[in-house]
Design a protein around this motif. Structure first.
Motif, PDB file in Angstrom:
ATOM      1  N   ILE A   1       2.257  -7.940   3.371  1.00  0.00           N
ATOM      2  CA  ILE A   1       1.798  -6.860   2.833  1.00  0.00           C
ATOM      3  C   ILE A   1       2.648  -5.829   3.447  1.00  0.00           C
TER       4      ILE A   1
ATOM      5  N   VAL B   1       0.928  -1.137   0.097  1.00  0.00           N
ATOM      6  CA  VAL B   1      -0.025   0.151  -0.055  1.00  0.00           C
ATOM      7  C   VAL B   1       0.728   1.203   0.054  1.00  0.00           C
TER       8      VAL B   1
ATOM      9  N   PHE C   1      -7.873  -8.430   4.956  1.00  0.00           N
ATOM     10  CA  PHE C   1      -7.763  -8.478   3.644  1.00  0.00           C
ATOM     11  C   PHE C   1      -6.553  -9.586   3.462  1.00  0.00           C
ATOM     12  N   PHE C   2      -5.827  -9.590   4.434  1.00  0.00           N
ATOM     13  CA  PHE C   2      -4.704 -10.608   4.314  1.00  0.00           C
ATOM     14  C   PHE C   2      -4.960 -11.864   4.482  1.00  0.00           C
TER      15      PHE C   2
ATOM     16  N   LEU D   1      -6.427  -4.208   6.715  1.00  0.00           N
ATOM     17  CA  LEU D   1      -5.449  -5.136   5.901  1.00  0.00           C
ATOM     18  C   LEU D   1      -5.474  -6.453   6.379  1.00  0.00           C
ATOM     19  N   LYS D   2      -5.653  -6.513   7.939  1.00  0.00           N
ATOM     20  CA  LYS D   2      -5.308  -7.977   8.388  1.00  0.00           C
ATOM     21  C   LYS D   2      -6.580  -8.720   7.806  1.00  0.00           C
TER      22      LYS D   2
ATOM     23  N   VAL E   1       3.384  -1.561   3.854  1.00  0.00           N
ATOM     24  CA  VAL E   1       2.833  -0.303   3.848  1.00  0.00           C
ATOM     25  C   VAL E   1       3.927   1.013   3.768  1.00  0.00           C
TER      26      VAL E   1
ATOM     27  N   ASP F   1      -5.288   1.535   4.012  1.00  0.00           N
ATOM     28  CA  ASP F   1      -4.539   0.817   5.112  1.00  0.00           C
ATOM     29  C   ASP F   1      -5.317   0.380   6.257  1.00  0.00           C
ATOM     30  N   THR F   2      -6.546   0.315   5.965  1.00  0.00           N
ATOM     31  CA  THR F   2      -7.546  -0.086   7.017  1.00  0.00           C
ATOM     32  C   THR F   2      -8.165  -1.514   6.607  1.00  0.00           C
TER      33      THR F   2
ATOM     34  N   TYR G   1       3.714  -6.462   7.089  1.00  0.00           N
ATOM     35  CA  TYR G   1       2.766  -7.319   7.810  1.00  0.00           C
ATOM     36  C   TYR G   1       2.958  -8.663   7.210  1.00  0.00           C
TER      37      TYR G   1
END
Lengths: 309, 435
Positions: free
Chosen positions: B101, B59, B91-92, B88-89, B103, B85-86, B117
């Motif tokens: 990921i 990102v 999404f991952f 992301l967890k 950032v 960036d919100t 991350y």
């Protein structure tokens, strides 16, 4: 003539006197017994005789000349503590020792085969020594001791660890080598084998030779005037003052009486025989020579430090 | 010694006793393989890694540095900036092809920090790669931010690098180029060889002596030959085993590395090209010429003659002592205990040798290269730094004189020791046997 001779040999280890002016004479082609209790100095003497160590003083004559390094090719030595290269193959081990003793390889191989055949070990020639039984391993060591046809053979307790059958076979082989002309030295505690095969002995005790000579002479010298008598009648044998005394008497399993009598000093045996013959029906009358075992024990115990001082 | 006819027999026997053992043959083959494995394994592992490319999402909130992240054989980068960036967890967790990921914050120019991350421990190679990519771009961006035209060119031109030429004036007044690094490495290798050889085969002598003593064969053997013959036979026989083993290793390593090298190159034609490319660069050529210059500045004939002398002297010195200790002990464990001081001296010598690379003409180095117990190791390190001939002569003479003396002493101890049982090992009794 003496084949090997030690003259006034002295050996000291760290302040301990192992041999104190020891002299022995081993006649050529004799079977010589080297006797003595543990720690008397037998092994020290043997190590000097076969040049493993040097005497502090005194000398060793081999076949008439002072012993020399080249003479060790004519000596075969079987130590009391048996040792073999456990990882080596039987034949390789024998040949290695034979070659160290100066044999040619081809000769060593041929003789090794002869001996292996004689001891029925041919099938084991390429086996590692560690796979052999104790008796077989000892035979291998015996072969390694005698393979180079030494003129002098030194055996330190050769029969220990052998079963009676193998011990007999070993004894036969030793006597055969003796017949072939080898001089043999036995170091042993086994007194019955001494009586059986040794012609001469030397008894070492506390670093000194305390008794030596022909076995027959020694036994005669140690005569205690003891005789065994067998009579066929059952009449009691009575002691006669000034003639003989009774040590022991009992009925014989064959019938009659057997007795052990001691003849009074200065009385010839035939006087006693004459007396007994008058009163009894004698079937046998023998002198009881002391066994080497008794002589050994008597000599050694008389030679304790208390008796010397 | 008048009669040496039995010595070759004993040497042959001692040689075969070790060299024909299965364990010896296995070790001789296994050790080079282990060495190769140590070298080859990391290479193989990297090959395995490059097999599957990992996906790394990023990102880029700065909007400028995302494109700096270039793909490699190991990692593929994909831009997921639109996601933000919100969350992301989550999404991952919902995307199973992602490895990590990254950032890139909006203020990266000033903060100089980014975050990665992952649900895994993040691979070092990934960290390094991202760092490298961003460092370059950020540096460029900073240079440009000064607004000075062609500043990057000025900077690269103003970079200075000094080349050192070490010239040594020899006594003849010549000039000679010396290269401390290469000389030091050659010396150290030879020194290590001596150290390992003496320690390994010295211990072998000792165990051979103790073994003969404990299984009582020694009494038979010394009734056939002199103890000193047996001792020398052992020292020489075991030494030959060592040389034989080293020769095998040397040949095996050469063969194996040739095969390995060819295999590595032929399996990767593009790598061959790469190597060719690298070799053509000026830098590499410089290194190669420097290396050859350095190597040629070392007098190899002198070094190898000295190596042979120190090697033999050191082996005799320590080997005979090992034999003496072996003969004095009843149990192998007693013997190895007794040799501890000896091994400590050798370790000390090695330590001095290493320190010696820094300062080959220091006092400690000088003395340790004269003292016979340390000289075989320390002098080997000093040698490539042109030690005066008289020093070498003195050191070698002292070494051999001491070797002869310790051999004579050891022979005395050995002669008594091998036939004595039931005595606990002590220095006092050993000194007594010397008399």
């Amino acid at each position: 003539m003496n084949f090997i001779e030690a003259k006034d040999v002295v050996k000291q280890y760290n302040g301990h006197l192992a041999l104190n002016k020891v002299s022995i004479d081993v006649p050529e082609q004799s079977v010589f017994g080297l006797l003595g209790p543990n720690g008397a100095g037998k092994t020290s003497l043997i190590r000097i005789l076969n040049m493993i160590t040097q005497a502090d003083s005194g000398e060793v004559l081999f076949n008439g000349h002072p012993i020399h390094e080249s003479d060790i090719a004519n000596i075969g030595y079987l130590p009391e503590e048996r040792g073999l290269y456990k990882k080596m193959k039987v034949l390789d081990h024998i040949i290695y020792i034979a070659r160290l003793k100066g044999m040619k390889k081809s000769d060593a191989v041929q003789t090794a085969y002869e001996w292996l055949k004689r001891f029925d070990l041919l099938n084991w020639q390429n086996k590692k020594i560690e796979t052999l039984s104790k008796g077989m391993a000892q035979k291998v060591q015996f072969i390694a001791t005698v393979i180079h046809r030494p003129k002098l053979l030194i055996f330190d307790e050769p029969f220990s660890g052998f079963d009676p059958v193998n011990a007999e076979q070993l004894k036969k082989e030793i006597l055969r080598l003796h017949d072939l002309g080898s001089t043999i030295i036995f170091s042993t505690h086994n007194m019955s084998s001494v009586e059986e095969i040794c012609e001469q002995i030397a008894l070492i005790n506390r670093s000194k030779v305390v008794l030596s000579g022909k076995v027959a002479d020694i036994r005669r010298n140690f005569s205690r005037k003891l005789y065994s008598v067998n009579v066929t009648d059952t009449m009691q044998i009575d002691p006669v003052e000034g003639l003989f005394s009774i040590e022991h008497a009992e009925p014989s399993p064959m019938g009659g009486i057997m007795a052990s009598i001691k003849i009074a000093s200065g009385v010839p045996a035939h006087d006693v025989i004459a007396y007994l013959n008058e009163h009894h029906d004698i079937s046998s009358f023998n002198e009881q020579f002391p066994s080497m075992n008794e002589i050994f024990i008597e000599t050694v115990s008389n030679n304790q430090p208390d008796n010397i001082l | 010694m008048k009669n040496l006819s039995r010595l070759p027999l004993i040497i042959r026997h001692e040689f075969m006793a070790i060299a024909a053992k299965k364990s010896f043959i296995v070790m001789t083959i296994l050790i080079p393989l282990i060495c190769l494995a140590c070298i080859g394994l990391p290479w193989l592992l990297t090959k395995i890694n490059t097999g599957d490319q990992e996906n790394v999402a990023f990102v880029d909130k700065s909007g400028r540095y995302g494109k700096a992240l270039v793909d490699t054989e190991e990692f593929h980068f994909e831009d997921i900036t639109p996601i933000g960036d919100t969350g992301l967890k989550d999404f991952f967790a919902n995307t199973d092809h992602l490895y990590a990921i990254a950032v890139i914050p909006a203020d990266i120019d000033s903060s100089l920090s980014i975050t990665i991350y992952s649900d895994n421990a993040i691979r070092h190679s990934l960290q390094k790669h991202i760092e490298n990519c961003l460092n370059d771009s950020l540096t460029q961006a900073r240079i440009q931010s000064y607004g000075i035209p062609e500043l990057d060119k000025i900077l690269s031109e103003s970079k200075a690098e000094v080349e050192l030429n070490c010239i040594k004036w020899t006594d003849e007044g010549d000039e000679e180029e010396s290269n401390a690094d290469i000389a030091g490495i050659v010396g150290m290798i030879l020194s290590m060889l001596t150290y390992m050889f003496v320690l390994m085969y010295g211990a072998m002598i000792m165990s051979s002596v103790t073994e003969e003593k404990t299984n009582r064969i020694v009494e038979v053997i010394v009734s056939c030959c002199k103890p000193i013959e047996l001792m020398f036979g052992k020292i020489i026989g075991v030494g030959l085993v060592g040389l034989f083993q080293m020769a095998i290793w040397f040949i095996l390593i050469i063969i194996a590395s040739t095969i390995f090298g060819i295999g590595m190159i032929s399996s990767q034609p593009d790598m061959m090209q790469q190597t060719a490319q690298i070799a053509s660069t000026q830098e590499t050529q410089e290194i190669i010429t420097e290396l050859t210059k350095g190597l040629s500045s070392i007098n190899f004939t002198e070094i190898f003659i000295c190596f042979a002398l120190y090697f033999i002297g050191g082996y005799l010195l320590y080997g005979s002592l090992f034999a003496a200790f072996g003969s004095a002990a009843d149990q192998p464990s007693d013997a190895s205990q007794a040799t501890t001081p000896m091994i400590m001296i050798m370790v000390f010598a090695l330590w001095v040798g290493i320190a010696c690379m820094e300062n080959p003409d220091g006092n400690l180095a000088w003395w340790c290269s004269i003292i016979p117990f340390t000289s075989p190791i320390v002098m080997m390190v000093r040698l490539p730094y042109d030690v005066p001939v008289w020093e070498i002569v003195i050191s070698v003479v002292i070494l051999f004189a001491t070797a002869v003396a310790t051999t004579a002493m050891s022979a005395k101890i050995y002669r008594t020791g091998i036939l004595l049982y039931g005595k606990k090992f002590s220095w006092k009794t050993m000194l007594k046997w010397l008399k």
